[in-house]
Design a protein around this motif. Structure first.
Motif, mmCIF file in Angstrom:
data_model
loop_
_atom_site.group_PDB
_atom_site.id
_atom_site.type_symbol
_atom_site.label_atom_id
_atom_site.label_comp_id
_atom_site.label_asym_id
_atom_site.label_seq_id
_atom_site.Cartn_x
_atom_site.Cartn_y
_atom_site.Cartn_z
ATOM 1 N N PRO A 269 34.736 -71.122 -53.384
ATOM 2 C CA PRO A 269 35.431 -72.405 -53.751
ATOM 3 C C PRO A 269 36.613 -71.535 -55.023
ATOM 4 N N TYR A 270 37.404 -70.747 -55.124
ATOM 5 C CA TYR A 270 37.824 -70.314 -56.325
ATOM 6 C C TYR A 270 38.965 -69.425 -55.331
ATOM 7 N N PHE A 271 39.080 -68.861 -55.030
ATOM 8 C CA PHE A 271 39.899 -67.938 -54.246
ATOM 9 C C PHE A 271 40.338 -67.659 -52.420
ATOM 10 N N GLU A 272 41.400 -67.445 -51.977
ATOM 11 C CA GLU A 272 41.602 -67.362 -50.747
ATOM 12 C C GLU A 272 41.626 -65.432 -50.680
ATOM 13 N N ILE A 273 41.550 -65.571 -49.483
ATOM 14 C CA ILE A 273 40.897 -64.236 -48.801
ATOM 15 C C ILE A 273 42.422 -63.564 -48.039
ATOM 16 N N LYS A 274 42.744 -62.413 -49.058
ATOM 17 C CA LYS A 274 44.292 -62.483 -48.799
ATOM 18 C C LYS A 274 43.617 -60.664 -47.447
ATOM 19 N N ASP A 275 42.601 -59.885 -47.927
ATOM 20 C CA ASP A 275 42.044 -58.905 -46.964
ATOM 21 C C ASP A 275 40.662 -59.013 -47.460
ATOM 22 N N LEU A 276 39.799 -58.084 -46.707
ATOM 23 C CA LEU A 276 39.038 -57.830 -46.695
ATOM 24 C C LEU A 276 38.187 -56.879 -45.593
ATOM 25 N N SER A 277 37.442 -56.100 -46.401
ATOM 26 C CA SER A 277 36.648 -55.268 -45.135
ATOM 27 C C SER A 277 35.421 -54.851 -45.659
ATOM 28 N N ILE A 278 34.759 -54.777 -44.649
ATOM 29 C CA ILE A 278 33.225 -53.302 -45.034
ATOM 30 C C ILE A 278 32.911 -52.540 -44.383
ATOM 31 N N HIS A 279 32.590 -51.643 -45.350
ATOM 32 C CA HIS A 279 32.282 -49.809 -44.385
ATOM 33 C C HIS A 279 30.799 -49.854 -44.581
ATOM 34 N N ASN A 280 30.694 -48.453 -43.860
ATOM 35 C CA ASN A 280 29.101 -47.791 -43.973
ATOM 36 C C ASN A 280 28.953 -46.450 -45.266
ATOM 37 N N GLY A 281 27.959 -46.617 -45.799
ATOM 38 C CA GLY A 281 27.690 -45.684 -46.986
ATOM 39 C C GLY A 281 26.703 -44.750 -45.795
ATOM 40 N N TYR A 282 27.404 -43.453 -46.282
ATOM 41 C CA TYR A 282 26.099 -42.649 -45.236
ATOM 42 C C TYR A 282 25.381 -42.814 -44.305
ATOM 43 N N GLY A 283 26.136 -43.181 -43.655
ATOM 44 C CA GLY A 283 25.390 -43.388 -41.997
ATOM 45 C C GLY A 283 25.037 -44.994 -42.258
ATOM 46 N N GLY A 284 25.913 -45.852 -42.682
ATOM 47 C CA GLY A 284 24.444 -46.990 -42.753
ATOM 48 C C GLY A 284 23.924 -46.836 -43.372
ATOM 49 N N LEU A 285 23.068 -46.420 -43.979
ATOM 50 C CA LEU A 285 22.330 -46.480 -45.616
ATOM 51 C C LEU A 285 21.866 -47.780 -46.631
ATOM 52 N N PHE A 286 23.829 -48.313 -46.722
ATOM 53 C CA PHE A 286 23.810 -49.364 -47.487
ATOM 54 C C PHE A 286 25.593 -49.435 -46.804
ATOM 55 N N ARG A 287 26.153 -50.768 -47.255
ATOM 56 C CA ARG A 287 27.397 -51.349 -47.273
ATOM 57 C C ARG A 287 28.174 -51.858 -48.107
ATOM 58 N N TYR A 288 29.149 -51.291 -47.981
ATOM 59 C CA TYR A 288 29.782 -52.017 -49.585
ATOM 60 C C TYR A 288 31.486 -52.521 -48.955
ATOM 61 N N TYR A 289 32.050 -53.608 -49.507
ATOM 62 C CA TYR A 289 33.037 -54.518 -49.102
ATOM 63 C C TYR A 289 34.432 -53.755 -49.836
ATOM 64 N N LYS A 290 35.457 -54.219 -49.898
ATOM 65 C CA LYS A 290 36.909 -54.028 -50.408
ATOM 66 C C LYS A 290 36.888 -55.528 -49.458
ATOM 67 N N LEU A 291 37.964 -56.183 -51.458
ATOM 68 C CA LEU A 291 38.338 -58.128 -51.304
ATOM 69 C C LEU A 291 39.634 -58.200 -51.559
ATOM 70 N N HIS A 292 40.688 -57.954 -51.262
ATOM 71 C CA HIS A 292 41.908 -58.696 -51.626
ATOM 72 C C HIS A 292 41.855 -59.742 -52.254
ATOM 73 N N LEU A 293 42.037 -60.509 -53.215
ATOM 74 C CA LEU A 293 41.886 -62.304 -53.461
ATOM 75 C C LEU A 293 43.211 -62.577 -54.065
ATOM 76 N N LYS A 294 43.342 -63.840 -53.448
ATOM 77 C CA LYS A 294 44.611 -65.087 -54.433
ATOM 78 C C LYS A 294 44.105 -65.920 -55.281
ATOM 79 N N LYS A 295 43.812 -66.759 -56.694
ATOM 80 C CA LYS A 295 43.670 -67.721 -56.751
ATOM 81 C C LYS A 295 43.750 -68.946 -56.771
ATOM 82 N N LEU A 296 43.087 -69.812 -56.119
ATOM 83 C CA LEU A 296 43.324 -71.266 -55.348
ATOM 84 C C LEU A 296 43.178 -72.066 -57.045
ATOM 85 N N HIS A 297 44.407 -73.416 -56.449
ATOM 86 C CA HIS A 297 44.316 -74.112 -57.653
ATOM 87 C C HIS A 297 44.498 -73.880 -59.122
#
Length: 222
Positions: free
Chosen positions: A194-222
């Protein structure tokens, strides 16, 4: 109890937990967190690239980091861009003490102590062109409140940069992280939509998939 009252109490509990947790962890933070807070170096490189591009289009950029900790990002970014004003925000006085020492030779950085999810505190921060939030949303049990405050504190067309835990398929990992007050939000796209437009999103494995983390680059909406 009303929803507003419940939200307020949860935010206060988050604040109290963070202040207490880093009272004991600030001293070992830089020496230990590289092993769990994955992706920070590449995220920093991406921030440098994104700020470099924006600087070509606008003078006097302002950048704030929520949960700035010991200054892991602030120091290299403020050194790289002396013409940009950087503000670090954290609720832990112990982390800010370390950040102040790290940033003592830089004249373009400022530090503020408060918990960003508290609505009454948002007026302390002037509108920003960029806000950085690295492994901070996961320390909040009410992420929508934090995202809402970030939205209010960004200039028109402001940009938000997120790095954080996404999910884990292992219950013991989720339980262990929960004991440290850390939440996985694999619904982050729905939270920010509701607040932001996604400019870039990537999801990555940590320690062979023990957990995942994300990177998001966003632009403000309205």
């Amino acid at each position: 109890m009303s929803n507003a009252s419940t939200t307020h109490l949860m935010i206060q509990e988050d604040k109290k937990h963070i202040e207490n947790y880093y009272r004991w962890n600030a001293g070992i933070y830089d020496a230990t967190r590289w092993a769990i807070l994955l992706g920070r170096n590449s995220f920093k490189d991406e921030l440098i690239e994104q700020l470099s591009e924006h600087r070509k289009k606008k003078d006097n950029l302002t950048v704030a980091e929520i949960g700035c900790g010991t200054g892991f990002y602030l120091k290299p970014l403020a050194t790289q861009f002396p013409e940009i004003t950087f503000t670090g925000i954290d609720t832990s006085s112990h982390m800010l003490k370390k950040a102040k020492k790290s940033l003592r030779l830089l004249t373009n950085t400022y530090l503020l102590k408060y918990f960003f999810s508290e609505e009454t505190k948002q007026t302390q921060l002037l509108p920003q062109d960029h806000i950085i939030c690295s492994y901070a949303i996961s320390m909040n049990s009410k992420p929508t409140e934090l995202i809402n405050q970030i939205h209010h504190c960004l200039n028109k067309d402001g940009q938000l940069h997120l790095l954080d835990f996404y999910d884990s398929r292992f219950s013991f990992v989720r339980k262990w992280m929960g004991l440290h007050g850390v939440y996985f939000y694999n619904t982050i796209k729905e939270i920010i939509s509701p607040y932001f437009e996604i400019k870039d999103l990537s999801i990555h494995n940590g320690y062979g998939g023990l957990f995942r983390y994300y990177k998001l680059h966003l632009k403000k909406l309205h």
